[in-house]
Design an enzyme around this catalytic site. Sequence first.
Site, mmCIF file in Angstrom:
data_model
loop_
_atom_site.group_PDB
_atom_site.id
_atom_site.type_symbol
_atom_site.label_atom_id
_atom_site.label_comp_id
_atom_site.label_asym_id
_atom_site.label_seq_id
_atom_site.Cartn_x
_atom_site.Cartn_y
_atom_site.Cartn_z
ATOM 1 N NE ARG A 172 -4.471 6.704 -7.320
ATOM 2 C CZ ARG A 172 -4.339 6.399 -6.034
ATOM 3 N NH1 ARG A 172 -4.135 7.343 -5.151
ATOM 4 N NH2 ARG A 172 -4.429 5.159 -5.638
ATOM 5 C CD1 TRP A 215 7.230 6.984 -2.653
ATOM 6 C CD2 TRP A 215 6.785 7.047 -4.853
ATOM 7 N NE1 TRP A 215 8.427 7.060 -3.319
ATOM 8 C CE2 TRP A 215 8.189 7.094 -4.671
ATOM 9 C CE3 TRP A 215 6.276 7.068 -6.155
ATOM 10 C CZ2 TRP A 215 9.077 7.164 -5.742
ATOM 11 C CZ3 TRP A 215 7.165 7.138 -7.222
ATOM 12 C CH2 TRP A 215 8.546 7.188 -7.009
ATOM 13 C CB SER A 247 -8.636 -5.576 -3.392
ATOM 14 O OG SER A 247 -9.198 -4.319 -3.685
ATOM 15 C CG ASP A 293 -2.088 0.933 1.067
ATOM 16 O OD1 ASP A 293 -2.334 1.402 -0.066
ATOM 17 O OD2 ASP A 293 -2.769 1.210 2.069
ATOM 18 N N GLY A 294 0.351 2.298 -0.641
ATOM 19 C CA GLY A 294 1.023 3.602 -0.584
ATOM 20 C C GLY A 294 1.574 4.095 -1.911
ATOM 21 C CD GLU A 315 2.938 -13.435 15.671
ATOM 22 O OE1 GLU A 315 2.892 -12.257 16.073
ATOM 23 O OE2 GLU A 315 2.496 -14.400 16.323
ATOM 24 C CG HIS A 358 -0.193 2.032 -9.300
ATOM 25 N ND1 HIS A 358 -0.390 1.625 -8.007
ATOM 26 C CD2 HIS A 358 -1.314 2.723 -9.641
ATOM 27 C CE1 HIS A 358 -1.575 2.039 -7.573
ATOM 28 N NE2 HIS A 358 -2.148 2.709 -8.550
ATOM 29 C CG LEU A 392 9.571 -17.155 -3.803
ATOM 30 C CD1 LEU A 392 9.461 -17.184 -2.271
ATOM 31 C CD2 LEU A 392 10.084 -15.782 -4.250
ATOM 32 N NE ARG A 447 -7.557 1.837 -5.910
ATOM 33 C CZ ARG A 447 -6.383 2.033 -5.330
ATOM 34 N NH1 ARG A 447 -5.381 2.482 -6.047
ATOM 35 N NH2 ARG A 447 -6.202 1.782 -4.065
HETATM 36 C C1 FPP Z 1 -2.010 0.065 -3.435
HETATM 37 O O1 FPP Z 1 -1.545 1.400 -3.404
HETATM 38 C C2 FPP Z 1 -1.502 -0.625 -4.597
HETATM 39 C C3 FPP Z 1 -2.250 -1.166 -5.606
HETATM 40 C C4 FPP Z 1 -3.719 -1.151 -5.644
HETATM 41 C C5 FPP Z 1 -1.611 -1.786 -6.774
HETATM 42 C C6 FPP Z 1 -0.435 -2.654 -6.466
HETATM 43 C C7 FPP Z 1 0.371 -2.750 -7.687
HETATM 44 C C8 FPP Z 1 1.720 -2.747 -7.715
HETATM 45 C C9 FPP Z 1 2.588 -2.760 -6.513
HETATM 46 C C10 FPP Z 1 2.390 -2.715 -9.019
HETATM 47 C C11 FPP Z 1 2.779 -3.925 -9.720
HETATM 48 C C12 FPP Z 1 2.411 -5.253 -9.204
HETATM 49 C C13 FPP Z 1 2.718 -6.405 -9.838
HETATM 50 C C14 FPP Z 1 2.348 -7.703 -9.221
HETATM 51 C C15 FPP Z 1 3.416 -6.401 -11.144
HETATM 52 P P1 FPP Z 1 -2.604 2.575 -3.454
HETATM 53 O O2 FPP Z 1 -2.794 2.983 -4.867
HETATM 54 O O3 FPP Z 1 -3.854 2.163 -2.742
HETATM 55 O O4 FPP Z 1 -1.856 3.683 -2.642
HETATM 56 P P2 FPP Z 1 -2.516 4.845 -1.803
HETATM 57 O O5 FPP Z 1 -3.155 4.200 -0.600
HETATM 58 O O6 FPP Z 1 -1.342 5.690 -1.430
HETATM 59 O O7 FPP Z 1 -3.496 5.564 -2.689
#
Ligand code: FPP
Length: 247
Positions: free
Chosen positions: A26, A18, A58, A13-14, A200, A30, A124, A64
């Site tokens: 945004r 960022w 999710s 998350d984040g 945990e 990603h 893995l 979104r």
């Molecule tokens: C949450 O941050 C992140 C996501 C919904 C997307 C996760 C995707 C990646 C890490 C990129 C690539 C992944 C793979 C497996 C290739 P957010 O957008 O909710 O952040 P925020 O809370 O700061 O808005």
Amino acid sequence: MSTIPRHLAVIMDGNGRWAQRRRRPRMIGHRAGARTVNLCIDFCLETGIEALTLFAFSSENWGRPEDEVGALMKLFLGALEREVDELDRRGVRIRFIGERERFAEAIRARMAAAEVQTASNTRLHLTIAASYGGRWDIAQAARSLARDVAAGRLDPEAIDETLLAARVALADLPAPDLFIRTGGDTRVSNFLLWQLAYTELWFTETLWPELDAATLRRALEDYASRERRFGLTGEQVAGTQPRENNE
Ligand code: FPP
């Protein structure tokens, strides 16, 4: 108990924050987050963690803005095209959990191809949760048992935790030992609801694109210092009897 978790589950998350802090779209967050995915895989390979499960998208993320969902799909497809051969070479088995039917055919085909290509790898076990929700997972497990009951293959009275556990995602892996969530929120957000029962939990303010190996090491150190009792007493876990108080 091993001090290294066998199975690590992560909410990444984040990314959005960022990027917003840098006054960038945004999607830049990603993209930076995708690099942290590689760092996290490297970390698991180096430390000997056997299974890594990442929450990439999710069930709720479909809600979104359309352009963000579209761009994330492009990012997933690109990552699949770019990374799978190298992950395969390094002994990583890739699998996906979630409601696959919701993805476009091109992505589904890539997912299936990645799973087939890496099926015999054992170094893995990388699981990407995509279009995944913990409640969806439990519902699909219940539906699968109900089908067996309706077909006369299963006595409803025989349904217990063991049978349900065999139908939820990740049934062939040990349950996650350690859960990490970046980005400052301290919730599980409909991730592996069934599987996290005794996991945990570890939270960090660090935003996902900024996560580094030192922070991951801190999480592992904290994990190693915890006593996991699984509902038993500390003495039982330590293999000793509680001392009688005769005084
Ligand atoms: C949450 O941050 C992140 C996501 C919904 C997307 C996760 C995707 C990646 C890490 C990129 C690539 C992944 C793979 C497996 C290739 P957010 O957008 O909710 O952040 P925020 O809370 O700061 O808005």
